[in-house]
Design an enzyme around this catalytic site. Structure first.
Site, PDB file in Angstrom:
ATOM      1  N   CYS A   1       0.910  -1.170  -0.029  1.00 13.06           N
ATOM      2  CA  CYS A   1      -0.014  -0.070  -0.051  1.00 13.06           C
ATOM      3  C   CYS A   1       0.976   1.187   0.009  1.00 13.06           C
ATOM      4  O   CYS A   1       0.907   2.091  -0.963  1.00 13.06           O
ATOM      5  CB  CYS A   1      -0.883   0.241   1.167  1.00 13.06           C
ATOM      6  SG  CYS A   1      -2.338  -1.350   1.058  1.00 13.06           S
TER       7      CYS A   1
ATOM      8  N   GLU B   1       4.117   1.210   2.194  1.00  6.70           N
ATOM      9  CA  GLU B   1       5.102   1.057   2.821  1.00  6.70           C
ATOM     10  C   GLU B   1       6.474   0.991   2.344  1.00  6.70           C
ATOM     11  O   GLU B   1       6.795   0.884   1.209  1.00  6.70           O
ATOM     12  CB  GLU B   1       4.806  -0.604   3.392  1.00  6.70           C
ATOM     13  CG  GLU B   1       3.848  -1.073   3.995  1.00  6.70           C
ATOM     14  CD  GLU B   1       2.566  -1.364   2.983  1.00  6.70           C
ATOM     15  OE1 GLU B   1       1.999  -0.268   2.859  1.00  6.70           O
ATOM     16  OE2 GLU B   1       2.578  -2.411   2.847  1.00  6.70           O
TER      17      GLU B   1
END
Length: 786
Positions: free
Chosen positions: A430, A432
């Site tokens: 997502c 990270e």
């Protein structure tokens, strides 16, 4: 899209995902025959080689990039060594309304007869749950946190450019050199390192065998192909598969196939649902693109065609489903392949190039579920690239997401990475952050921060069940100040985080011992030199993250309590707790007062934003620096994927006026409907969070299509992005769609099969989402640009 890509795209879009038991059966047969004969690293490598030798191959009509994880596109294997599906799981997956997977009845029967009996008690999930302490299990079942590693192998895997300069033969030479330098006299781990290195060597052979089998298949197909053009393509594919991954790629086409074979190897060896990504694909491909253009082997349209073939390949690889599903649960087919575009190069200059623009164009034209591009914007990024990204954003696919390159680099340098490694790093999954090709950055699961406040208000008990799930920190009706309440909240937070980390560390060692990943270790820096596995501290950097959910909900709830219970005294704690316990039954005036008369986060109001800063600081203090098992530490991320919906189901009514079981706020976004002063106020609120102390933050924003209708509107959007990043923001992403369209899609799903929306750090087809996730997206505030 040309005729080839149109046909491949349609096939990919229309094919219903299904489950193949082939990998599970092959693996089970191998383990029955060989378990106990070899060390675990060598056993895992030989099993990978067995799969590469025996698994079914597929080369589809018109394909230019070849290879599948399963026996055909959209056919997903299972991983019983990690999580062994029950027959009931498979039946549910075959019949559930949302994101179903077709499973043949005869396959379920064979799974039940051959696979399940062997892996019961032997799978990682069974091993883990047989040893989990009761206090952890109670907190887990109450929804205080989730645990990624009980469903899949840990990790996020993003590659750097190494595989474009080294083939498997080169890696084997590096492994042989390291084996020759082992010091059996002075290094007590030399024998263990030898086993790991031998396993890596075997896995290199396995990848070469897998490609050679594809070369033979392509050659065989060419011998009977009547179309001369396709016959030539198949012969060329055979030539490419004999070059890569054994040797370094020489052309743009070979570079794409090289990546794809490595991608397949990693997700065949072990299912980490680990967001396998090529990292900065545009930077890696640029030299091949420019060289082929100069040599006349390639033109712009052919490059787009090859990129489109890779995009479709990724889309054909749906995520393996979880176990323990119920008929009401859903999920996503998205396997979270994020492709970073733009950013900075190793020297610190702008890295956007012609391939970056090609990738944006391909994403726009195909508008598939995955892969999902992200654009990385630094203060050196030209406006031309940002403008190209905003033109795709306004199409309403939910991508590309947008990241602050400078922040992503500083986040990594803060925790000890070199500037050079940080520049080559970026984001995966997502949002990270990690050092591509050099780091195992392990996501351990989500933390339900609003639930921690709930148990604080109930003295360690679950508001929904009444069961004690944590320590007792005092009856809140006896607290005389907000500071006293907040101190109890931080004690609960510290207890829950420590409980989670204690078990995370146990599970981490279980994976290092029982599920090494020798092929993955080959392509990640320092694993060969250290003689250690990816899961055992082999990479240059090793980081664990806990993802914190619901900061908007918990901030607004604390703000409501501070404002109405302690500052004004207009609501008693007893009345508030009773209203929350009864889900505001017969207390609508109370709920409306909480909802309408409280300073809320996301409006550039320091009364709320200062509370957010305190919560964020408490999360940081509770998590950051706690030791993992590899000599490094835990950090926090601020994202939720879709867990804010699940956590909301596990949460009673909250003090911000939210009804029980509704979703919490997602990522670092404000609570649904609480951001009432426009997008500029939202980013100013978020800028008060020191985002560089995290490994990533996620901000969702929703705009009406009319807001981005003109080129001037896109300039405003670009200005909003630049402003947020100047203020220290890590990430922002957009849904561009109106409520009327979403409601129509709910009523007529067959007419909206192509409708992509941004769910969390990824996009999904709106009609594939369950009702809760659809309503959560609809409830997001429709913003305007001024």
């Amino acid at each position: 899209m040309n005729t080839r890509i149109t046909a491949l795209r349609e096939e990919s879009f229309a094919t219903q995902p299904s489950i193949s038991i082939e990998r599970a059966v092959l693996e089970t047969e191998f383990y029955k025959e060989n378990s106990g004969k070899y060390s675990l690293p060598v056993l895992r490598a030989l099993c990978f080689k067995h799969l590469c030798l025996k698994k079914s191959l597929h080369i589809g009509d018109g394909e230019l990039i070849v290879g599948e994880r399963g026996p055909a596109p959209k056919v997903v294997p299972t991983f019983p060594e990690l999580t062994c599906h029950s027959a009931e799981d498979l039946h549910i997956l075959n019949t559930r309304a949302m994101t179903s997977y077709r499973v043949a009845e005869e396959d379920i029967q064979r799974y039940q007869e051959e696979v399940i009996p062997y892996w019961q008690g032997r799978s990682m999930r069974d091993r883990i749950f047989s040893e989990i302490p009761d206090d952890w299990r109670i907190a887990y079942e109450a929804g205080l946190f989730t645990e990624f590693m009980e469903q899949r192998a840990p990790g996020h895997t993003a590659l750097d450019g190494t595989i474009y300069t080294m083939g498997m033969v080169d890696f084997k030479k590096r492994i042989a050199d390291r084996l020759a330098r082992l010091d059996y006299q002075n290094d007590p781990e030399a024998s263990d390192k030898a086993e790991q290195l031998q396993a890596m060597d075997i896995s290199c052979d396995a990848a070469i065998i897998f490609a050679e089998r594809h070369a033979e298949l392509a050659q065989t197909m060419a011998a009977t192909e009547e179309n001369p053009a396709r016959r030539a393509e198949l012969r060329h594919i055979a030539e490419i598969c004999r070059q890569v991954p054994a040797h370094t790629p020489r052309t743009f086409h070979e570079a794409l196939q090289m990546y794809w074979f490595v991608h397949l190897g990693i997700i065949t060896e072990l299912n980490g649902w680990d967001a396998m990504t090529p990292g900065h694909l545009d930077q890696h491909l640029r030299p091949f693109y420019e060289k082929d253009l100069a040599a006349g082997r390639l033109d712009r349209e052919k490059a787009k065609e090859l990129l489109s073939c890779l995009w479709i390949k990724v889309n054909n690889h749906t995520a393996p489903p979880k176990v323990g599903v119920t008929a009401k649960e859903s999920g996503t087919y998205n396997d979270f392949t994020q492709i970073n575009l733009g950013g900075l190069n190793g020297a610190g200059g702008d890295a956007s190039n012609e391939v970056s623009f090609l990738c944006l164009e391909v994403s726009d034209e195909l508008h598939l579920l995955q892969p999902q591009p992200s654009v990385h914007i630094s203060n050196k990024t030209p406006e031309r690239f940002l403008k190209a990204a905003t033109r795709v954003i306004r199409k309403g696919y939910g991508y590309p997401s947008v990241f602050n390159t400078d922040a992503v680099i500083m986040e990594q340098v803060r925790v000890g990475k070199t500037v050079e490694d940080a520049r080559e790093g970026g984001t995966s999954g997502c949002i990270e952050t990690g050092a591509f090709g050099k780091e195992a950055y392990i996501l351990t699961g989500y933390l339900n921060v609003p639930k921690i406040l709930e148990i604080t208000l109930n003295n360690g008990h679950d508001q929904l069940t009444g069961k004690r799930v944590s320590i007792e920190t005092g009856d809140p009706t006896t607290f005389t100040s907000f500071d006293e309440l907040y101190a109890a909240f931080t004690r609960q937070l510290e207890y829950v985080v420590n409980l989670k980390i204690r078990v995370n560390n146990y599970i981490e060692r279980m994976y290092a011992k029982y599920s090494p990943a020798p092929f993955l270790s080959v392509v990640i820096h320092d694993c060969i030199e250290k003689g250690k596995d990816y899961y055992d501290g082999g990479p240059r950097y090793n980081t664990n993250y806990i993802q914190c959910c619901g900061i908007g909900t918990v901030t607004d709830s604390l703000s409501a309590i501070k404002t109405h219970v302690y500052d004004t005294g207009s609501i008693s704690m007893e009345r508030l707790l009773a209203g929350l316990k009864n889900n505001f039954a017969d207390e609508e005036p109370l709920r409306l007062k909480l909802w309408n008369k409280t300073p809320f986060y996301g409006n550039d109001d320091d009364r709320a934003d200062d509370i957010m800063k305190s919560v964020y600081s408490s999360l940081y203090d509770a998590i950051d620096g706690k030791p993992n098992t590899k000599g490094t530490v835990y950090h926090l991320n601020m994202l939720s994927t879709t867990c804010h919906v699940y956590f909301g189901k596990m949460l009673g009514a909250s003090a911000n006026g939210r009804f029980a079981h509704l979703p919490e706020s997602d990522g670092t976004s404000p609570s649904h409907g609480a951001d009432r002063n426009g997008p500029t106020a939202v980013i100013k609120s978020l800028s008060k969070m020191d985002q560089l102390k995290s490994g990533g933050t996620l901000l969702n924003q929703r705009f009406l299509p009319s807001v981005l209708a003109t080129e001037q509107d896109l300039d405003k959007l670009g200005g909003l992005i630049r402003t947020y990043f100047t203020l220290g923001g890590h990430h922002i992403q957009f849904n561009v769609i109106d409520t009327k369209t979403l409601r129509s899609a709910q009523q007529h799903p067959d007419e909206y099969r192509n409708l992509l929306v941004r769910v969390a750090g990824y996009s999904d087809y709106f009609v594939d989402l369950d009702k809760e996730h659809q309503e959560e997206i609809i409830s997001r505030t429709e913003q305007e640009l001024t």
